[in-house]
Write a protein that holds these residues in place. Structure first.
Motif, PDB file in Angstrom:
ATOM      1  N   THR A  27       5.249   6.756  -5.775  1.00  0.00           N
ATOM      2  CA  THR A  27       4.006   6.072  -5.694  1.00  0.00           C
ATOM      3  C   THR A  27       4.036   4.723  -5.614  1.00  0.00           C
ATOM      4  O   THR A  27       2.677   4.230  -5.605  1.00  0.00           O
ATOM      5  N   SER A  28       4.790   3.778  -5.794  1.00  0.00           N
ATOM      6  CA  SER A  28       4.872   2.511  -6.058  1.00  0.00           C
ATOM      7  C   SER A  28       5.481   1.639  -4.897  1.00  0.00           C
ATOM      8  O   SER A  28       6.028   0.619  -5.074  1.00  0.00           O
ATOM      9  N   ARG A  48       2.022   1.407  -1.047  1.00  0.00           N
ATOM     10  CA  ARG A  48       1.099   1.369  -1.912  1.00  0.00           C
ATOM     11  C   ARG A  48      -0.150   1.051  -1.494  1.00  0.00           C
ATOM     12  O   ARG A  48      -1.172   1.365  -1.899  1.00  0.00           O
ATOM     13  N   TRP A  49      -0.089  -0.001  -0.570  1.00  0.00           N
ATOM     14  CA  TRP A  49      -1.245  -0.710  -0.168  1.00  0.00           C
ATOM     15  C   TRP A  49      -2.268   0.172   0.551  1.00  0.00           C
ATOM     16  O   TRP A  49      -3.439  -0.112   0.626  1.00  0.00           O
ATOM     17  N   PRO A  81      -3.772   3.086  -3.178  1.00  0.00           N
ATOM     18  CA  PRO A  81      -2.523   3.575  -4.149  1.00  0.00           C
ATOM     19  C   PRO A  81      -2.752   4.930  -4.722  1.00  0.00           C
ATOM     20  O   PRO A  81      -4.052   5.230  -5.368  1.00  0.00           O
ATOM     21  N   GLU A  82      -1.766   5.758  -4.672  1.00  0.00           N
ATOM     22  CA  GLU A  82      -1.831   7.265  -5.455  1.00  0.00           C
ATOM     23  C   GLU A  82      -3.215   7.954  -4.824  1.00  0.00           C
ATOM     24  O   GLU A  82      -3.837   8.528  -5.652  1.00  0.00           O
ATOM     25  N   HIS A 128      -0.655   9.821  -0.503  1.00  0.00           N
ATOM     26  CA  HIS A 128      -0.507  10.659  -1.841  1.00  0.00           C
ATOM     27  C   HIS A 128      -0.204  12.260  -1.501  1.00  0.00           C
ATOM     28  O   HIS A 128       0.395  13.074  -1.869  1.00  0.00           O
TER      29      HIS A 128
END
Ligand code: LFC
Ligand code: MG
Length: 462
Positions: free
Chosen positions: A96-97, A102-103, A106-107, A112
């Motif tokens: 998730t990072s 991530r941009w 995020p999550e 996701h």
């Protein structure tokens, strides 16, 4: 004993043309083709076990999720399964990072959903290999962003308390299953005749289970413990889609309420159609049909909006339910903090797999809010049954105000489909996360080259 190095990840775009029959339609999603990005993980272990993971999407969205799964694949490939689950919190965070992907989270959103597809496959594989104790489960949760309401130690205490009476609850589940309600009768795209016919069939076909008390319609007197109520009248649960046109809603709700009678429980689902004041006004006009809850009345991101709606509808005995589009544990945390929901609907694919769902189940327990999962789609019932039965056995230890959605579509495409008896999910007995699809179904429905789509696309061209 965990074994094997992940040596292959494949992902396929599998779609079912459900929009042709209006199945799954609601006030916002008028033509859903229930679909899945379907991930298969293989290892080099001699046991030959594979991990199957899906995430639920609607038609075209699948191709975007498939791209995201491929973009994340390098995090999984060539990793030892033991290293992944040995530090599952770290692995979850790595996925998730991802410094570039991530941009576009995020999550949340597509990345996701892709994370869920991959991690669902990891859980499927891991579950086939070994069992898990409370400490192991906690080591899978990323507590980042939620320690202000739930620390790891508090979570541990909840799970420790959940050990008390666990055996009895397991026995209860094996004997009676987990209570379910149906959404299959009243999709928005169904005609009144179809609605009547499906409702009659559901009433006849045993969408029935014992209930307590004379009315389940006001929040304060809802009491559902199917085992203490033997011999009492049977109850039936239905959900109807609303939100596009008030006059249509009044007519459809009257029709369904007349068919099911005054004592049965009815829920309504607006799929994010309204503004906050509009939701309150609209629901005040549907209050005469005594809904237990209004689901997704407004934008899933509007926490304070949900709180305002909850407050305004409480005097009418209508609760607010939401969660199928809540993109991560942070939104759930704030919904709970703001008293914005009375029923919490986890989703096995929207959140980052079992890892993130565990954190939400534990937060819901802390706030004493019942979890009533979102299911249906394709494969969601197969997945979420594991989470909700776990919740009952090890976390909430209660069935009060709780039920799990069930939708009667597409189970025939799974190798280990859900088993529903007397309107309850019977606990799955096969190892794994019930995510494996039948290969012939996948082949037929793969987009755009599967037999089903070749025919449909050719027909569209002519
Ligand atoms: C597009 C889908 O069928 C949704 O309408 C469905 O998930 C729904 O919100 C539900 O609660 O089951
Ligand atoms: Mg819904």
């Amino acid at each position: 004993m965990v074994r094997g190095r992940i040596c292959s990840l494949s992902v396929r775009d599998v779609r079912f043309p459900t929009s042709l029959g209006g199945h799954g339609s609601d006030a916002m999603h008028t033509d859903p083709d229930y679909s899945a990005a379907y991930v298969v993980l293989e290892t080099d272990a001699e046991d030959g076990l594979k991990g199957y993971g899906i995430t639920f999407t609607l038609g075209k969205g699948t191709e975007v999720v498939v791209c995201a799964v491929n973009a994340l694949a390098h995090h999984v490939l060539n990793k030892d399964l033991g290293d992944i689950v040995g530090d599952f919190r770290g692995f979850y965070r790595q996925l998730t990072s991802d410094g570039q992907l991530r941009w576009i989270g995020p999550e949340k959103g597509v990345v996701h959903l892709a994370t869920a597809a991959i991690l669902n496959a990891v859980w499927d594989l891991w579950a086939k290999q070994e069992g898990k104790d409370p400490r192991t489960l906690l080591s899978c949760i990323d507590f980042r962003y939620i320690t202000d309401v739930l620390t790891e130690e508090e979570a541990y205490e909840i799970l420790q308390k959940g050990q008390v009476g666990k055996k009895e609850r397991e026995g209860q589940m094996l004997m009676h299953g987990y209570p379910a309600y149906t959404t299959s009768c009243a999709w928005l795209g169904y005609s009144d005749d179809t609605l009547k016919q499906l409702c009659t069939e559901a009433l006849k076909a045993g969408w029935t289970r014992p209930a307590v008390g004379s009315s389940l319609l006001s929040l304060s007197c809802v009491n559902m413990d199917p085992w203490t109520s033997e011999g009492l009248p049977l109850d039936k649960w239905f959900k109807v889609k609303v939100g596009a046109d008030l006059q249509d809603d009044v007519r459809r709700c009257r029709l369904i309420r007349n068919m099911i009678g005054p004592e049965k429980t009815l829920m309504m689902d607006a799929n994010q159609r309204w503004d906050v004041p509009e939701a309150v006004k609209w629901m005040s006009q549907l209050a005469e049909f005594k809904p237990l809850w209004i689901e997704e009345p407004t934008s899933p991101d509007d926490i304070l909006g949900h709180a305002a709606i909850s407050k305004a509808l409480a005097p009418l005995g209508i609760g607010v339910a939401t969660g199928e589009q809540c993109h991560n544990r942070v939104i759930f945390k704030q919904l709970l903090q703001a008293k914005a929901l009375q029923f919490l609907q986890i989703d096995s694919c929207r959140l980052g797999s079992v890892n993130e769902n565990l954190s939400v189940l534990l937060m819901a327990k802390k706030f004493e809010i019942p979890v009533c999962p979102h299911a249906g789609g394709v494969g969601l019932c197969e997945l979420v049954q594991h989470l909700i039965i776990f919740d009952f056995i090890s976390v909430s230890a209660s069935l009060q105000n709780r039920m799990c959605e069930y939708v009667d579509h597409l189970h025939e495409h799974f190798r280990y489909p859900v088993i529903i008896k007397k309107a309850s999910y019977m606990p799955p007995k096969d190892a794994g996360y019930s995510t494996e699809m039948k290969e012939e179904s996948v082949k037929k429905h793969q987009y755009p080259d599967g037999e089903v789509w070749k025919k449909l696309l050719a027909a569209q061209e002519n």
